[in-house]
Design an enzyme around this catalytic site. Structure first.
Site, mmCIF file in Angstrom:
data_model
loop_
_atom_site.group_PDB
_atom_site.id
_atom_site.type_symbol
_atom_site.label_atom_id
_atom_site.label_comp_id
_atom_site.label_asym_id
_atom_site.label_seq_id
_atom_site.Cartn_x
_atom_site.Cartn_y
_atom_site.Cartn_z
ATOM 1 N N CYS A 40 5.682 13.336 -15.474
ATOM 2 C CA CYS A 40 6.151 12.596 -16.504
ATOM 3 C C CYS A 40 5.104 11.927 -17.128
ATOM 4 O O CYS A 40 4.233 11.869 -16.592
ATOM 5 C CB CYS A 40 7.343 11.593 -15.789
ATOM 6 S SG CYS A 40 8.262 11.041 -17.298
ATOM 7 N N ASP A 86 14.427 5.371 -8.792
ATOM 8 C CA ASP A 86 13.109 4.883 -9.180
ATOM 9 C C ASP A 86 12.783 3.255 -8.643
ATOM 10 O O ASP A 86 13.941 2.839 -8.142
ATOM 11 C CB ASP A 86 12.997 4.741 -10.744
ATOM 12 C CG ASP A 86 11.351 4.941 -11.228
ATOM 13 O OD1 ASP A 86 10.447 4.639 -10.201
ATOM 14 O OD2 ASP A 86 11.103 5.004 -12.297
HETATM 15 O O1 LIG Z 1 6.387 6.318 -17.507
HETATM 16 C C1 LIG Z 1 6.664 5.591 -18.179
HETATM 17 O O2 LIG Z 1 5.501 4.804 -18.740
HETATM 18 C C2 LIG Z 1 7.942 5.232 -18.401
HETATM 19 C C3 LIG Z 1 8.335 3.912 -19.397
HETATM 20 C C4 LIG Z 1 9.449 3.562 -19.630
HETATM 21 C C5 LIG Z 1 10.504 4.531 -19.110
HETATM 22 C C6 LIG Z 1 10.419 5.302 -18.251
HETATM 23 C C7 LIG Z 1 9.224 5.837 -17.936
HETATM 24 N N1 LIG Z 1 8.906 6.753 -16.984
HETATM 25 C C8 LIG Z 1 10.106 7.287 -16.344
HETATM 26 C C9 LIG Z 1 9.706 8.164 -15.068
HETATM 27 O O3 LIG Z 1 10.590 9.169 -15.165
HETATM 28 C C10 LIG Z 1 8.524 8.202 -14.380
HETATM 29 O O4 LIG Z 1 7.918 9.405 -14.014
HETATM 30 C C11 LIG Z 1 8.949 7.399 -13.130
HETATM 31 O O5 LIG Z 1 9.078 6.083 -13.502
HETATM 32 C C12 LIG Z 1 7.970 7.345 -11.842
HETATM 33 O O6 LIG Z 1 6.766 6.762 -12.461
HETATM 34 P P1 LIG Z 1 5.559 6.569 -11.216
HETATM 35 O O7 LIG Z 1 5.866 5.306 -10.557
HETATM 36 O O8 LIG Z 1 4.464 6.204 -12.230
HETATM 37 O O9 LIG Z 1 5.145 7.659 -10.599
#
Ligand SMILES: O=C(O)c1ccccc1NCC(=O)[C@H](O)[C@H](O)COP(=O)(O)O
Length: 490
Positions: free
Chosen positions: A291, A410
Site C-alpha cells: 500500500c 490495522d
Molecule cells: O498509508 C497511509 O498513509 C494511509 C493514510 C490514510 C489512510 C490509510 C492509509 N493507509 C492504509 C493502509 O492500508 C496501510 O497499508 C496500512 O495502514 C498499514 O500501514 P503500515 O503500518 O505503515 O504498514
C-alpha cells in the site's frame, strides 16, 4: 457417530423416519396437491420460514407460518422456503401444508434434511413445489435418484453445495437449480466468498442461488454481481421483512466486469479439488497487499515481484497518490485498491476522481479507512472493504458490524493516523480478531514471517515498512518482504 451437528441432525432424522415413517406421524392432505408452480421466478428472492436454528438459537420461536408468509407475499415474494425439521429448527410439515393452502400461487420449497425417495413423495403430497437436496448428506447416486423423482413429480430440486468436492460430485447430474451455502453446516462458520469461489467452477446451465448470510441490499448485490440469479434469506427477513425490498433491489444488479471478490475468492481458501490433499489451506501463502504506492516504478516492481493487491492512498498522507498516475498504469497482474477516508454522516464524500477510477476499471475496489459506519460504505462504492483500527478489546466488536466479505484490521496509532502509521496491533487483539484475517499495521520484512507463523492471516498489508522515506518504496524491501512471506509458507 462423528460429532458434527450435521451428523446429529441426520442421524436423528433417520431414527425418526424409522420410528414414524417418512411423514413423521404428520397427517398429509387427502386431496391431491395442486400442480406445482415454478419456484425460480424473478425476482428470485427466496424468503424462509424458520423458527430457530442450531447456529442462531431462537429466531422467532412463536412465529405463525401463515402470518409470516403474508408478510413476504405482500412484498412481492413468490418463493418461500419452509423449514419442516422439528427438533433443531422447530418446523413441521403442517407449516408447509398451511402456507401452500393459503397461498397456492406461491412456490413453496420443503427445506429439510431429506434422505430418501419417499421423502420427495411425501413433500409433493404435502404440496411442495420444490425440495432441497443437500449434497453433503447424500451419496451421489442417492441424490441423483431423489433429484429424478422430484422432476418426475413436476417439482424443482434445489441442490445445495458447500465445497468443491460436492460440486464435482454433482457435476454429472448438472442440476438446473443449484444453491451454494455460505454457511458450513458442520461448523456453522459463514464465508460469503465460498459461494463466489464455487460459482466459478459451475460451468453448466443452471440458476444459481446464494444461500445464508444475506441481510442487506449489499449482500444481494454481491451475489448478483458475481453470477447468482437468486438469494435465499432466512433470519434477516424473519426479524425484519422490510428488508425484502432492499434485497430485491440488490439482486437487480447485472453481473458486470467486477473481478475483485471473485479473484480474492479464487486465490484464498479451499484449494482446487485435485490439489487439496497435497496442501492444507492454512499453509497457503497469504495474499500480499503493498500500500501507499505513489511512484510508477514502485508499482511495476511490486506487481512484478508478486504482490496480489496494490494500494493507492487518496487521503491526507505523505503517500497520497496522483489519480492521473493510477489512470496511466494500465493492466497490472495485481488487483488495484483505492484507499479513502470519508467523513461519517456527510453522505457521499469519496472524491469524484476516485469514483471515476473505479468506474473506469483503473481500480478494482475501494478500502474505507476512515470512521465510516457500516451503512455508509456500500452506498458510496462497490466493491469495497473496510479497514478497522484496533486499540482495545472494545474495538473488536466493530469488525463484526461491517457487511463486506473481509475486514482489514490495522493499528489504532497514538498519533490518530488512519493508516500507514507503522504501529503494530497488540498481539492479543490480533489473536481475538476472528478469521479469515486481513492483517495490517507495522509489518516489515523483519517481522512479517513471525506474524504469518503466529496468526496465519489470509492477507498481509504493508506500507511504511517498505519505505526508504515517506512515499517512496525501497525495492530491496519490497522483494525481501514478499520472499519472507513465501519462505514462511513454502
Ligand atoms: O498509508 C497511509 O498513509 C494511509 C493514510 C490514510 C489512510 C490509510 C492509509 N493507509 C492504509 C493502509 O492500508 C496501510 O497499508 C496500512 O495502514 C498499514 O500501514 P503500515 O503500518 O505503515 O504498514
Amino acid at each position: 457417530m462423528s460429532g458434527t451437528i450435521l451428523d446429529r441432525i441426520v442421524a436423528d432424522r433417520r431414527a425418526r423416519i424409522d420410528r414414524l415413517g417418512h411423514a413423521q406421524g404428520e397427517t398429509l392432505p387427502e386431496a391431491g396437491p395442486p400442480v406445482p408452480v415454478p419456484f425460480d421466478r424473478d425476482p428470485f428472492v427466496i424468503c424462509e420460514i424458520k423458527r430457530r436454528s442450531p447456529s442462531r438459537g431462537a429466531i422467532s420461536a412463536a412465529a405463525d407460518p401463515v402470518l409470516q408468509a403474508a408478510k413476504y407475499v405482500s412484498r412481492g415474494v413468490q418463493s418461500i422456503s419452509v423449514l419442516t425439521e422439528p427438533e433443531y429448527f422447530g418446523g413441521s410439515l403442517q407449516d408447509l401444508i398451511r402456507v401452500k393452502q393459503q397461498y397456492p400461487q406461491v412456490a413453496v420449497l420443503r427445506k429439510d434434511f431429506l434422505l430418501d425417495v419417499e421423502d420427495i413423495e411425501v413433500s409433493r403430497q404435502a404440496g411442495a413445489d420444490a425440495v432441497l437436496l443437500i449434497a453433503a448428506i447424500l451419496a451421489p447416486q442417492q441424490l441423483a435418484r431423489m433429484h429424478a423423482r422430484a422432476l418426475e413429480l413436476g417439482m424443482q430440486a434445489l441442490v445445495e453445495l458447500h465445497s468443491r468436492d460436492e460440486l464435482e460430485a454433482v457435476r454429472a447430474l448438472q442440476p438446473a437449480l443449484v444453491g451454494v451455502n455460505s454457511r458450513d453446516l458442520r461448523s456453522f462458520t459463514m464465508d460469503a466468498l465460498v459461494p463466489l469461489r464455487l460459482r466459478a467452477y459451475g460451468d453448466w446451465q443452471a440458476r444459481w442461488v446464494f444461500e445464508s448470510g444475506v441481510f442487506e441490499e449489499e449482500h444481494a448485490a454481491l451475489a448478483a454481481e458475481y453470477g447468482f440469479d437468486g438469494v435465499l434469506v432466512g433470519e434477516a427477513v424473519m426479524h425484519r421483512p422490510q428488508r425484502i425490498t432492499g434485497i430485491q433491489q440488490g439482486l437487480q444488479r447485472q453481473p458486470g466486469d467486477q473481478v475483485f471478490w471473485s479473484r480474492i475468492a479464487a486465490d484464498t481458501g479451499e484449494m482446487p479439488a485435485a490439489a487439496a490433499p497435497e496442501r492444507e489451506a492454512s499453509s497457503r501463502r497469504p495474499l500480499i497487499k503493498i500500500c501507499g504506492l505513489t511512484w510508477q516504478e514502485d508499482v511495476r516492481l511490486a506487481d512484478q515481484a508478486g504482490a496480489d493487491l496494490l494500494g493507492f492512498v487518496f487521503a491526507d498522507s505523505p503517500r497520497r497518490a496522483d489519480p492521473a498516475m493510477v489512470a496511466r498504469l494500465g493492466a497490472t497482474r495485481a488487483l488495484k485498491v483505492g484507499v479513502v477516508v470519508t467523513s461519517p454522516g456527510q453522505g457521499k464524500t469519496v472524491p469524484d476522481q476516485v469514483l471515476q477510477l473505479l468506474q473506469d476499471g483503473h481500480l478494482d475496489a475501494l478500502q474505507f479507512s476512515g470512521d465510516e459506519a457500516p451503512d455508509e460504505c456500500y452506498p458510496q462504492a462497490f466493491p469495497y472493504y473496510k479497514a478497522v483500527r484496533l486499540g482495545s478489546e472494545d474495538d473488536l466488536e466493530l469488525i463484526r458490524r461491517y457487511r463486506c466479505p473481509r475486514v482489514l484490521i490495522d493499528a489504532r496509532a497514538p498519533g490518530g493516523e488512519y493508516g500507514g502509521s507503522g504501529h503494530r496491533i497488540p498481539a492479543e487483539l490480533v489473536a481475538a480478531a476472528g478469521r479469515p484475517l486481513w492483517l495490517a499495521g507495522g509489518l516489515n520484512p523483519e517481522n512479517v514471517a513471525a506474524a504469518v507463523r503466529e496468526f496465519r492471516p489470509e492477507l498481509v498489508d504493508v506500507s511504511s515498512g517498505l519505505e526508504s522515506h515517506p512515499g517512496k518504496k525501497d525495492p530491496r524491501k519490497i522483494r525481501d518482504f514478499i520472499q519472507e512471506v513465501i519462505n514462511e509458507t513454502a
